[in-house]
Design a protein around this motif. Sequence first.
Motif, PDB file in Angstrom:
ATOM      1  N   LEU A   1       0.807  -1.215   0.000  1.00  0.00           N
ATOM      2  CA  LEU A   1       0.000   0.000   0.000  1.00  0.00           C
ATOM      3  C   LEU A   1       0.845   1.272   0.000  1.00  0.00           C
ATOM      4  O   LEU A   1       0.352   2.340  -0.363  1.00  0.00           O
ATOM      5  CB  LEU A   1      -0.943  -0.003   1.206  1.00  0.00           C
ATOM      6  CG  LEU A   1      -2.063  -1.049   1.161  1.00  0.00           C
ATOM      7  CD1 LEU A   1      -2.865  -1.024   2.448  1.00  0.00           C
ATOM      8  CD2 LEU A   1      -2.978  -0.835  -0.039  1.00  0.00           C
TER       9      LEU A   1
ATOM     10  N   GLY B   1      -0.849   2.383  -4.526  1.00  0.00           N
ATOM     11  CA  GLY B   1      -1.786   3.463  -4.815  1.00  0.00           C
ATOM     12  C   GLY B   1      -1.150   4.561  -5.652  1.00  0.00           C
ATOM     13  O   GLY B   1      -1.744   5.049  -6.616  1.00  0.00           O
TER      14      GLY B   1
ATOM     15  N   SER C   1      -6.054  -1.179  -3.323  1.00  0.00           N
ATOM     16  CA  SER C   1      -5.792   0.187  -3.767  1.00  0.00           C
ATOM     17  C   SER C   1      -6.271   0.356  -5.208  1.00  0.00           C
ATOM     18  O   SER C   1      -7.274   1.028  -5.467  1.00  0.00           O
ATOM     19  CB  SER C   1      -4.302   0.511  -3.643  1.00  0.00           C
ATOM     20  OG  SER C   1      -3.507  -0.469  -4.284  1.00  0.00           O
TER      21      SER C   1
ATOM     22  N   PRO D   1       0.943   6.345   2.102  1.00  0.00           N
ATOM     23  CA  PRO D   1      -0.226   6.772   1.313  1.00  0.00           C
ATOM     24  C   PRO D   1      -1.099   7.722   2.121  1.00  0.00           C
ATOM     25  O   PRO D   1      -1.194   7.627   3.341  1.00  0.00           O
ATOM     26  CB  PRO D   1      -0.948   5.462   1.005  1.00  0.00           C
ATOM     27  CG  PRO D   1      -0.496   4.507   2.057  1.00  0.00           C
ATOM     28  CD  PRO D   1       0.906   4.902   2.401  1.00  0.00           C
TER      29      PRO D   1
ATOM     30  N   ALA E   1      -6.875   6.010  -5.685  1.00  0.00           N
ATOM     31  CA  ALA E   1      -6.239   4.745  -5.300  1.00  0.00           C
ATOM     32  C   ALA E   1      -5.332   4.956  -4.089  1.00  0.00           C
ATOM     33  O   ALA E   1      -5.289   4.121  -3.181  1.00  0.00           O
ATOM     34  CB  ALA E   1      -5.439   4.159  -6.462  1.00  0.00           C
ATOM     35  N   GLU E   2      -4.626   6.080  -4.054  1.00  0.00           N
ATOM     36  CA  GLU E   2      -3.761   6.343  -2.909  1.00  0.00           C
ATOM     37  C   GLU E   2      -4.594   6.575  -1.644  1.00  0.00           C
ATOM     38  O   GLU E   2      -4.236   6.120  -0.552  1.00  0.00           O
ATOM     39  CB  GLU E   2      -2.883   7.559  -3.172  1.00  0.00           C
ATOM     40  CG  GLU E   2      -1.873   7.795  -2.054  1.00  0.00           C
ATOM     41  CD  GLU E   2      -1.063   9.066  -2.232  1.00  0.00           C
ATOM     42  OE1 GLU E   2      -0.334   9.432  -1.293  1.00  0.00           O
ATOM     43  OE2 GLU E   2      -1.163   9.697  -3.306  1.00  0.00           O
TER      44      GLU E   2
ATOM     45  N   ASN F   1      -7.596   5.310  -1.032  1.00  0.00           N
ATOM     46  CA  ASN F   1      -8.063   3.985  -0.628  1.00  0.00           C
ATOM     47  C   ASN F   1      -6.958   3.206   0.075  1.00  0.00           C
ATOM     48  O   ASN F   1      -7.204   2.487   1.050  1.00  0.00           O
ATOM     49  CB  ASN F   1      -8.546   3.198  -1.851  1.00  0.00           C
ATOM     50  CG  ASN F   1      -9.896   3.658  -2.362  1.00  0.00           C
ATOM     51  OD1 ASN F   1     -10.660   4.289  -1.639  1.00  0.00           O
ATOM     52  ND2 ASN F   1     -10.196   3.355  -3.610  1.00  0.00           N
ATOM     53  N   ALA F   2      -5.735   3.338  -0.441  1.00  0.00           N
ATOM     54  CA  ALA F   2      -4.600   2.651   0.177  1.00  0.00           C
ATOM     55  C   ALA F   2      -4.360   3.163   1.588  1.00  0.00           C
ATOM     56  O   ALA F   2      -4.076   2.386   2.508  1.00  0.00           O
ATOM     57  CB  ALA F   2      -3.345   2.841  -0.679  1.00  0.00           C
TER      58      ALA F   2
ATOM     59  N   THR G   1      -7.133   1.743   3.876  1.00  0.00           N
ATOM     60  CA  THR G   1      -6.919   0.330   4.134  1.00  0.00           C
ATOM     61  C   THR G   1      -5.694   0.097   5.014  1.00  0.00           C
ATOM     62  O   THR G   1      -5.725  -0.713   5.947  1.00  0.00           O
ATOM     63  CB  THR G   1      -6.752  -0.427   2.803  1.00  0.00           C
ATOM     64  OG1 THR G   1      -7.869  -0.148   1.965  1.00  0.00           O
ATOM     65  CG2 THR G   1      -6.677  -1.930   3.033  1.00  0.00           C
TER      66      THR G   1
END
Length: 413
Positions: free
Chosen positions: A77, A81, A132, A222, A354-355, A357-358, A361
């Motif tokens: 991660l 991302g 991600s 991230p 995506a970053e 989300n990373a 998570t």
Amino acid sequence: MPPYAPAAEAPPLPAADTAPAPSRRWIWLAAWPVVAVLALSNEPAPLYVLWQRQLGFSSATLTLVYAFYIAGLLGTLTVAGTLSDRYGRKPVLLPGLGLGVAAGVLFMTAHSVPALSLARLLSGVAVGAFLSAGLAAVSDVADRADKRLAGLVASSSMVGGAAVGPLLTGVLSETLPGPSVTVFAVQIALLLAALPVVLRMPLPQRARAGGAAGGGRWIRIPNAPRANRRQLLLGLAVFAPGIAATGFVLSLGPSLLAELLHTSSRILSGATIFVLFAAATGVQFAARRLRTRTDLLTGAALTVLSMALLVLAVAATSVAALLASAVLAGLGQGLSQLGGLTMLAADVPAGRLAEANAAFTAGGYLLAGVLPVAAGTLSDATTLTTGTTVFGVTVTALVAAGALAVIRGTRDS
């Protein structure tokens, strides 16, 4: 997770949509590879008791094997991302599928703790890629009007895959010869079936940066854009303790169930984990019209109830209380995850999604790795009952603090 402020934050990279707007069915199709890879995340759990008996390792070692999964996931991660936002989703998703297949092969042939640890590490890398880039791809194929649906489908695909994996393991390993070989042969087939979907996704192409210097560092903690960090942290305040609760069920749940029932049935442990994540999946569809603030606060309340029942289960050796605790943990994680991911999908620019989300998570899984390992170590030093009780009290305190932060930091929206 503390905010991260790079020295010079690069502006989002432009995305050029070179294809017509995809149909809504691609939201569901894009979720299928996420389901296939996330199944791998929890498939080993029902086999832990079998491996523990064959290889003779302790509860602390068992949770350390799980920690290798968390390490692979978190390490991925930090880069997946950023690379996905910069170069596109497929350059991250395709290697993720390949590493998932490699992890499956290692699980099929593992006869030592190091082999299990390596398999767990690789599965964490594969899952990190899809948590991600995979979740962001589901949002990418959605029109702006469908962003809430995309957030729902992305979040439910994550927990849906997590639900299917352990049930598949439990049933196949008890009913067919060669428990680990059969299970992971089927899993490899699922991953290969996801390959054509990834290859054909109608994703936007992103402008390429001229290397690391052209668009900032490749490997970094991230984060969300500055304008969205408050939302990220509020979501994490509830989601992280919630996923730590489910992480406990994944790592020590089969051992606790065996102690209460004096059985090592892999179907029973797999079904318990399935029910947990099935609850997490179902509640997201049931709550799809709720406000994100309501999602987070209800998720926090359910996690607190889950921990109360967990402590009761070990004190009274009640299997019913343990199963109810697992279901409530799944409901709590599902709602808090939906609230957090929906906020991000609705407001974060596509070039940083995506970053973001990373980051969401990673923050959750970091706590999900630390607390179960600590509980396993404490259980070996004292008793499983003591370790479980301390874990339950700790998660309750953290999620209550998170709920208070949400109440103070959000409007009813």
